[in-house]
Structures are given as structure tokens and as C-alpha cells.
Design a protein around this motif. Structure first.
Motif, PDB file in Angstrom:
ATOM      1  N   VAL A 139      -0.992  -1.605  -4.447  1.00  0.00           N
ATOM      2  CA  VAL A 139      -0.123  -1.981  -5.557  1.00  0.00           C
ATOM      3  C   VAL A 139       0.061  -3.495  -5.544  1.00  0.00           C
ATOM      4  CG1 VAL A 139       2.148  -1.705  -6.610  1.00  0.00           C
ATOM      5  CG2 VAL A 139       1.082   0.223  -5.397  1.00  0.00           C
TER       6      VAL A 139
ATOM      7  N   THR B 148       5.779   5.206 -10.097  1.00  0.00           N
ATOM      8  CA  THR B 148       6.381   4.880  -8.800  1.00  0.00           C
ATOM      9  C   THR B 148       5.493   5.392  -7.674  1.00  0.00           C
ATOM     10  OG1 THR B 148       7.697   6.918  -8.757  1.00  0.00           O
ATOM     11  CG2 THR B 148       8.743   4.933  -9.666  1.00  0.00           C
ATOM     12  N   ASP B 149       5.480   4.640  -6.574  1.00  0.00           N
ATOM     13  CA  ASP B 149       4.731   5.034  -5.387  1.00  0.00           C
ATOM     14  C   ASP B 149       5.593   4.783  -4.157  1.00  0.00           C
ATOM     15  OD1 ASP B 149       1.835   5.648  -6.268  1.00  0.00           O
ATOM     16  OD2 ASP B 149       2.268   3.748  -7.278  1.00  0.00           O
ATOM     17  N   VAL B 150       5.490   5.643  -3.181  1.00  0.00           N
ATOM     18  CA  VAL B 150       6.228   5.487  -1.930  1.00  0.00           C
ATOM     19  C   VAL B 150       5.523   4.453  -1.056  1.00  0.00           C
ATOM     20  CG1 VAL B 150       7.009   6.625   0.186  1.00  0.00           C
ATOM     21  CG2 VAL B 150       7.083   7.842  -1.999  1.00  0.00           C
ATOM     22  N   VAL B 151       6.303   3.554  -0.452  1.00  0.00           N
ATOM     23  CA  VAL B 151       5.738   2.567   0.464  1.00  0.00           C
ATOM     24  C   VAL B 151       6.366   2.747   1.840  1.00  0.00           C
ATOM     25  CG1 VAL B 151       5.206   0.886  -1.329  1.00  0.00           C
ATOM     26  CG2 VAL B 151       7.430   0.810  -0.227  1.00  0.00           C
ATOM     27  N   ASP B 152       5.604   2.414   2.863  1.00  0.00           N
ATOM     28  CA  ASP B 152       6.042   2.648   4.233  1.00  0.00           C
ATOM     29  C   ASP B 152       6.706   1.405   4.826  1.00  0.00           C
ATOM     30  OD1 ASP B 152       6.463   3.993   6.577  1.00  0.00           O
ATOM     31  OD2 ASP B 152       4.493   3.516   7.419  1.00  0.00           O
TER      32      ASP B 152
ATOM     33  N   TYR C 254      10.504   3.133  -2.799  1.00  0.00           N
ATOM     34  CA  TYR C 254       9.518   3.238  -3.869  1.00  0.00           C
ATOM     35  C   TYR C 254       9.249   1.860  -4.492  1.00  0.00           C
ATOM     36  CZ  TYR C 254      10.750   8.215  -3.736  1.00  0.00           C
ATOM     37  OH  TYR C 254      10.987   9.510  -3.341  1.00  0.00           O
TER      38      TYR C 254
ATOM     39  N   ARG D 108      -3.313   3.794  -1.903  1.00  0.00           N
ATOM     40  CA  ARG D 108      -3.288   3.094  -3.179  1.00  0.00           C
ATOM     41  C   ARG D 108      -2.756   1.676  -2.942  1.00  0.00           C
ATOM     42  NH1 ARG D 108      -3.224   4.951  -8.279  1.00  0.00           N
ATOM     43  NH2 ARG D 108      -2.757   7.073  -7.549  1.00  0.00           N
TER      44      ARG D 108
ATOM     45  N   THR E   4       0.844  -1.193   0.000  1.00  0.00           N
ATOM     46  CA  THR E   4       0.000   0.000   0.000  1.00  0.00           C
ATOM     47  C   THR E   4       0.878   1.240   0.000  1.00  0.00           C
ATOM     48  OG1 THR E   4      -0.154  -0.033   2.422  1.00  0.00           O
ATOM     49  CG2 THR E   4      -1.916  -1.114   1.192  1.00  0.00           C
ATOM     50  N   SER E   5       0.406   2.254  -0.703  1.00  0.00           N
ATOM     51  CA  SER E   5       1.082   3.543  -0.756  1.00  0.00           C
ATOM     52  C   SER E   5       0.108   4.592  -0.258  1.00  0.00           C
ATOM     53  CB  SER E   5       1.519   3.856  -2.188  1.00  0.00           C
ATOM     54  OG  SER E   5       2.108   5.141  -2.261  1.00  0.00           O
ATOM     55  N   ARG E   6       0.520   5.312   0.784  1.00  0.00           N
ATOM     56  CA  ARG E   6      -0.387   6.280   1.412  1.00  0.00           C
ATOM     57  C   ARG E   6       0.043   7.706   1.091  1.00  0.00           C
ATOM     58  NH1 ARG E   6      -3.691   5.437   5.711  1.00  0.00           N
ATOM     59  NH2 ARG E   6      -2.613   3.445   6.093  1.00  0.00           N
ATOM     60  N   THR E   7      -0.898   8.503   0.614  1.00  0.00           N
ATOM     61  CA  THR E   7      -0.679   9.923   0.375  1.00  0.00           C
ATOM     62  C   THR E   7      -1.813  10.680   1.047  1.00  0.00           C
ATOM     63  OG1 THR E   7       0.340   9.433  -1.776  1.00  0.00           O
ATOM     64  CG2 THR E   7      -0.326  11.710  -1.357  1.00  0.00           C
TER      65      THR E   7
END
Length: 257
Positions: free
Chosen positions: A157, A180-184, A173, A155, A147-150
Motif C-alpha cells: 500500500v 481498507t487493509d490490515v497492517v502489522d 487498518y 499487498r 504491507t498488508s498480509r493475508t
């Protein structure tokens, strides 16, 4: 809540010092969770009727209600271990179907004997211990999505669609189809949680999806992989051999290690 597989025990003794000592000895065995202790046998009887434990350790001689009377007052008494300073009660203890009879001060040998007897009376506990051990040894299920959180937007993935993961400027990422998406999660944690048959670390800052690789170029010191979306990634010298092995092309060019 007790740990899986541990024997849940209730202790009853009108002597607080003896109660604390027995509780400490039981906990130190690593086989027992002491869920409650009582100095008042009447109060203990009420609690035991409401929620029976796996085992009851109870003093014989107590004011107001003896240990024998307490056990007889329970409609379905749990396995009982009597404790007392007087061995004259031994026969009476076994007449009420106790598991064991421990003389005070309780010693480690006698306690181990009693716990062994209790364990044999609880085969389900042994099975639960085995299941807990198997679960602890079983590797976690590999991640299938991230998951990518903004802000408040999250989102999802699918990792089957991802080509690689990389770290840059203290962020991690996930890349897929030019996006590309940032992941925690850290790369180290991702490496532990990803399917090892599909993912490989090729650089200290890069994990690649093996199915995304279409070509490996260069040799030790200048190796790189081309991915199906056109991305080119560097391969660390110490990761090239494993990469080739995983791709089924373990032979190195002539003169290379």
C-alpha cells in the motif's frame, strides 16, 4: 562483531588471571572490544598473522616466545602496548616501536593514557565513531509504503494514496479510496515512522493524511474532518488546535480557546 568505532584489541599473557583482569578493564572503558585472548604466544602469533587487530596488548616475559619476539615475528604488527611486572624492559619496548608500556598491576590511569595514544594513531576510528553517532541521532527515513498480509498474500500500500490509519478491535487498518487493509504495526509505531509533515494523530485511534482533508467542521468537543473520499473522522478536543495550525487555520471561532 565489534560495535562501530570501538578499538579491536587482542590480548596475550601467559598468566590467565592477569589476562582476565586486563580484558575486564579494557571492556569497562567502553572504548575497546577484546576480540580474542591468548595464553600461548605461539598460537597468538599465528592468529595475528591471519587477522591483525587494531591494537595488541602483550606481556613481555612469556615461556616459549617473549612479547618482543612475538611482535618481531609479525610481518605487519599492529600498534603494541606491552605489559610487564618489570620496568627494566621499558627501553627495549620502545626500541620495537611500541605505543606504550604498562607496569603490572595495570591501573586505570596508565590504561587511559595508552588508549588515548592508540586513538591518536587511528584517526579513521574517530571518524567511524562520529559517523556512528550521527547515524544514531539521525531520524529514520519516513515510511513511504506499508504491507498488508493475508495468508501467503502480501499487498503493498503506497502511503501517498492512503487517507488515514485507524485502530479498531485490536487491529490497525490503512484506508484508501474506500478500501481498507490490515497492517502489522501499532498506531504508536506508525506515528513515529510516518512523515510528520504529512500525517497527524487527530484521535487516540486515528492518524490522518493531511493532504486528504477537504474540510474541518465543528469546534472543541464536536470537531470532525471530511476527507476527499467522503469519510468523516472525529477530532479529539486536545488535537484540534494542532490540526488547525497544521492546516494553516490556527484562529479559533469566537469564544473558543
Amino acid at each position: 562483531m565489534s560495535a562501530p568505532g570501538l578499538l579491536r584489541a587482542v590480548l596475550v599473557d601467559d598468566e590467565p588471571l592477569a589476562l582476565r583482569r586486563l580484558a575486564r578493564m579494557l571492556e569497562e572503558t567502553g572504548r575497546v572490544t577484546v576480540v580474542s585472548t591468548y595464553t600461548d604466544p605461539v598460537e597468538a602469533a599465528e592468529a595475528l598473522r591471519a587477522e591483525p587487530p587494531d591494537a595488541l596488548f602483550v606481556d613481555v616475559s612469556m615461556p616459549g616466545m617473549s612479547g618482543f619476539e612475538l611482535v618481531r615475528a609479525l610481518p605487519m604488527p599492529p600498534p603494541v602496548v606491552f605489559t610487564t611486572a618489570f620496568d627494566t624492559y621499558a627501553l627495549q619496548a620502545f626500541e620495537v616501536s611500541s605505543v606504550d608500556y604498562l607496569l603490572k598491576p595495570v591501573d586505570a590511569r596508565g590504561l587511559t593514557r595508552a588508549l588515548d595514544k592508540l586513538a591518536r594513531m587511528h584517526p579513521l576510528l574517530a571518524q567511524e565513531r562520529l559517523r556512528a553517532l550521527e547515524a544514531a541521532l539521525q531520524p529514520p527515513t519516513p515510511l513511504s509504503r506499508l504491507t498488508s498480509r493475508t495468508g501467503t498474500r502480501v499487498r503493498v500500500v503506497e502511503l501517498a494514496d492512503a487517507t488515514h490509519l485507524y485502530a479498531e478491535d485490536r487491529l490497525v487498518y490503512v484506508a484508501r479510496a474506500g478500501r481498507t487493509d490490515v497492517v502489522d504495526m501499532s498506531l504508536a509505531e506508525l506515528e513515529r515512522r510516518l512523515d510528520p509533515t504529512r500525517w497527524l494523530r487527530i484521535h487516540r485511534a486515528t492518524l490522518v493524511h493531511l493532504d486528504a482533508i477537504v474540510e474541518v467542521l465543528g469546534g472543541y468537543g464536536d470537531a470532525r474532518v471530511h476527507l476527499k473520499d467522503g469519510t468523516v473522522l472525529s477530532v479529539a478536543r486536545d488535537r484540534l488546535r494542532e490540526l488547525r495550525e497544521r492546516l494553516g487555520c490556527a484562529r479559533s471561532p469566537a469564544g473558543r480557546p
